[in-house]
Scaffold this active site. Structure first.
Site, PDB file in Angstrom:
ATOM      1  CB  SER A 244     -71.448  11.159  10.460  1.00 34.13           C
ATOM      2  OG  SER A 244     -71.533  12.474  10.943  1.00 34.13           O
TER       3      SER A 244
ATOM      4  CE  LYS B 222     -73.587  13.740  -2.822  1.00 34.16           C
ATOM      5  NZ  LYS B 222     -72.383  13.392  -2.011  1.00 34.16           N
TER       6      LYS B 222
ATOM      7  CB  ALA C 283     -75.015  23.085  -1.707  1.00 30.67           C
TER       8      ALA C 283
ATOM      9  CE1 TYR D   2     -78.801  16.130  -2.352  1.00 34.51           C
ATOM     10  CE2 TYR D   2     -78.213  15.553  -4.611  1.00 34.51           C
ATOM     11  CZ  TYR D   2     -77.930  15.545  -3.255  1.00 34.51           C
ATOM     12  OH  TYR D   2     -76.760  14.963  -2.809  1.00 34.51           O
TER      13      TYR D   2
ATOM     14  CD  GLN E 101     -65.911  21.951   7.947  1.00 35.25           C
ATOM     15  OE1 GLN E 101     -66.921  21.426   8.420  1.00 35.25           O
ATOM     16  NE2 GLN E 101     -65.961  22.976   7.135  1.00 35.25           N
TER      17      GLN E 101
ATOM     18  CB  ALA F 115     -75.951  15.842   5.356  1.00 36.01           C
TER      19      ALA F 115
HETATM   20  O1  0WE Z   1     -76.401  14.989  -0.154  1.00 32.08           O
HETATM   21  C1  0WE Z   1     -77.280  15.188   0.662  1.00 32.08           C
HETATM   22  C2  0WE Z   1     -77.268  16.434   1.518  1.00 32.08           C
HETATM   23  C3  0WE Z   1     -76.067  17.273   1.317  1.00 32.08           C
HETATM   24  C4  0WE Z   1     -76.138  18.650   1.913  1.00 32.08           C
HETATM   25  C5  0WE Z   1     -76.973  19.006   2.960  1.00 32.08           C
HETATM   26  C6  0WE Z   1     -76.953  20.298   3.468  1.00 32.08           C
HETATM   27  C7  0WE Z   1     -77.867  20.761   4.562  1.00 32.08           C
HETATM   28  C8  0WE Z   1     -77.297  21.927   5.342  1.00 32.08           C
HETATM   29  C9  0WE Z   1     -75.312  19.594   1.394  1.00 32.08           C
HETATM   30  N1  0WE Z   1     -75.259  20.849   1.863  1.00 32.08           N
HETATM   31  C10 0WE Z   1     -76.053  21.208   2.886  1.00 32.08           C
HETATM   32  N2  0WE Z   1     -75.963  22.494   3.343  1.00 32.08           N
HETATM   33  C11 0WE Z   1     -76.566  22.904   4.483  1.00 32.08           C
HETATM   34  O2  0WE Z   1     -76.464  24.094   4.843  1.00 32.08           O
HETATM   35  N3  0WE Z   1     -78.310  14.286   0.762  1.00 32.08           N
HETATM   36  C12 0WE Z   1     -78.344  13.139  -0.118  1.00 32.08           C
HETATM   37  C13 0WE Z   1     -79.438  14.447   1.705  1.00 32.08           C
HETATM   38  C14 0WE Z   1     -80.504  15.221   1.026  1.00 32.08           C
HETATM   39  O3  0WE Z   1     -80.461  16.565   0.960  1.00 32.08           O
HETATM   40  C15 0WE Z   1     -81.562  16.988   0.239  1.00 32.08           C
HETATM   41  C16 0WE Z   1     -82.300  15.888  -0.163  1.00 32.08           C
HETATM   42  C17 0WE Z   1     -81.635  14.747   0.336  1.00 32.08           C
HETATM   43  C18 0WE Z   1     -82.036  13.312   0.150  1.00 32.08           C
HETATM   44  C19 0WE Z   1     -81.948  18.267  -0.126  1.00 32.08           C
HETATM   45  C20 0WE Z   1     -83.109  18.445  -0.862  1.00 32.08           C
HETATM   46  C21 0WE Z   1     -83.853  17.357  -1.263  1.00 32.08           C
HETATM   47  C22 0WE Z   1     -83.458  16.055  -0.910  1.00 32.08           C
END
Ligand code: 0WE
Length: 254
Positions: free
Chosen positions: A18, A161, A94, A154, A39, A194
Site C-alpha cells: 500500500s 478524483k 468503486a 478509470y 477498515q 488497488a
Molecule cells: O485509483 C486507482 C484505483 C482505485 C480503485 C481500484 C479498485 C480495484 C478493485 C478503486 N476501486 C477499485 N475497486 C475494486 O473492486 N488507481 C489510480 C489505480 C488505477 O486503477 C485503474 C487505473 C489505474 C491507474 C483502473 C482503470 C484504469 C487505470
C-alpha cells in the site's frame, strides 16, 4: 528528522504494498508517531503485523464509509494523544464492474459509492481531525491523472478524483485560518492491491515508462518522499495543490 515530535494518522493501509504503508513507514522513520487505521478485522491482521515495524504505533478500526466509526476512531486517538499534526488519506473505492465497461453505463449507486468512499471521506476525516490539530496541521490525499484526462476504464474513479481534487481546494480554503494545509499527490501508475486485477495495467505501466520524461516506473518511495515533504515544515507554504509524482508524465501531449 523531518517529522520529529509530530503525530499523525494514516488511513488506507491494506497490505505491505500500500502507498499508505510506504508513507506511514517513512513518516515513522522521520521521527513521527503514527496511528494506523484498518477498515475491518480482516485487514486488521495485516495492519497489526505491519505496525510492529514502526515505533509506538497506535491502531484504530475505522471504515471511512461510516460517520460513527470516524467519530469513534478520532475519540480513541484523543484518549492517547492530546493533539495530532497530520492526516494521510489514501483510500479509494468503486465497484469493480464500474472500472471495466463504459462510463456512460455507470449506475447511480456505483457513482454514489465512488464519491462517498473516494472523495467525501476526505472532508469527513478533515472535519474529525480539525479539533485535534490545535497547533496547525497538514493533510495529504492521493489522486491520479484520470481526474483531468480520460484514462480508458478509470471511468467513475476519474470523476471521483476530480471531486477529490476540488475538495482539496475547498478544504484548504476553510482550514487555512487554522494553519491546516491540504494537498494532493497525483501518483503515476504503481502496482498495488488497488491496481491488481485491472485489465491492461501491465501495458499501462509500459506506456507510462516509455512516455514519461524520467523513462521509468514510479516508485512507491518517491511518492512517500513527496508526501512526507508536504506533511513536514518544509511544505509550510503549500496548500490547496495537486503535486505530481509521475516521472513528468502529465506534461506530455502524447
Ligand atoms: O485509483 C486507482 C484505483 C482505485 C480503485 C481500484 C479498485 C480495484 C478493485 C478503486 N476501486 C477499485 N475497486 C475494486 O473492486 N488507481 C489510480 C489505480 C488505477 O486503477 C485503474 C487505473 C489505474 C491507474 C483502473 C482503470 C484504469 C487505470
Amino acid at each position: 528528522m523531518l517529522l520529529s515530535g509530530k503525530r499523525g494518522m494514516v488511513v488506507g493501509v491494506a497490505n505491505k504494498r500500500s502507498i499508505a504503508w510506504a508513507i506511514a513507514k517513512k513518516a515513522a522513520d522521520e521521527g513521527a508517531q503514527v496511528a494506523l487505521s484498518y477498515q475491518n478485522e480482516r485487514l486488521g491482521d495485516n495492519v497489526r503485523e505491519l505496525a510492529q515495524e514502526i515505533k509506538d504505533p497506535l491502531l484504530v478500526q475505522m471504515d471511512v464509509g461510516s460517520d460513527s466509526q470516524i467519530v469513534m476512531a478520532f475519540d480513541n486517538i484523543r484518549k492517547q494523544w492530546d493533539r495530532i499534526d497530520f492526516l494521510v488519506h489514501a483510500v479509494a473505492y468503486a465497484p469493480r464492474h464500474a472500472l471495466d465497461g463504459r462510463f456512460v453505463e455507470t449506475s447511480r449507486e456505483d457513482f454514489r459509492v465512488a464519491q462517498d468512499i473516494s472523495a467525501y471521506s476526505l472532508a469527513a476525516l478533515s472535519r474529525a481531525a480539525q479539533p485535534l490539530m490545535t497547533d496547525g496541521g497538514s493533510i495529504v490525499t492521493l489522486s491520479y491523472l484520470g481526474s483531468e484526462r480520460v484514462v480508458p476504464h478509470y471511468n467513475v474513479m476519474g470523476v471521483a478524483k476530480a471531486s477529490l481534487e476540488a475538495s482539496v481546494r475547498y478544504l484548504a480554503y476553510d482550514l487555512g485560518e487554522s494553519n491546516i494545509r491540504v494537498n494532493a499527490v497525483s501518483v503515476g501508475p504503481i502496482k498495488t492491491l488497488a491496481a491488481s486485477g485491472i485489465s491492461g495495467f501491465g501495458s499501462m505501466l509500459r506506456h507510462h515508462r516509455t512516455r514519461a520524461p524520467l523513462q521509468k516506473d514510479v516508485e512507491i518511495e518517491e511518492v512517500a518522499d513527496a508526501a512526507v515533504f508536504l506533511l513536514s515544515g518544509m511544505g509550510r507554504g503549500i496548500t490547496g495543490q495537486v503535486i505530481y509524482v509521475d516521472g513528468g508524465y502529465n506534461i506530455m501531449a502524447d
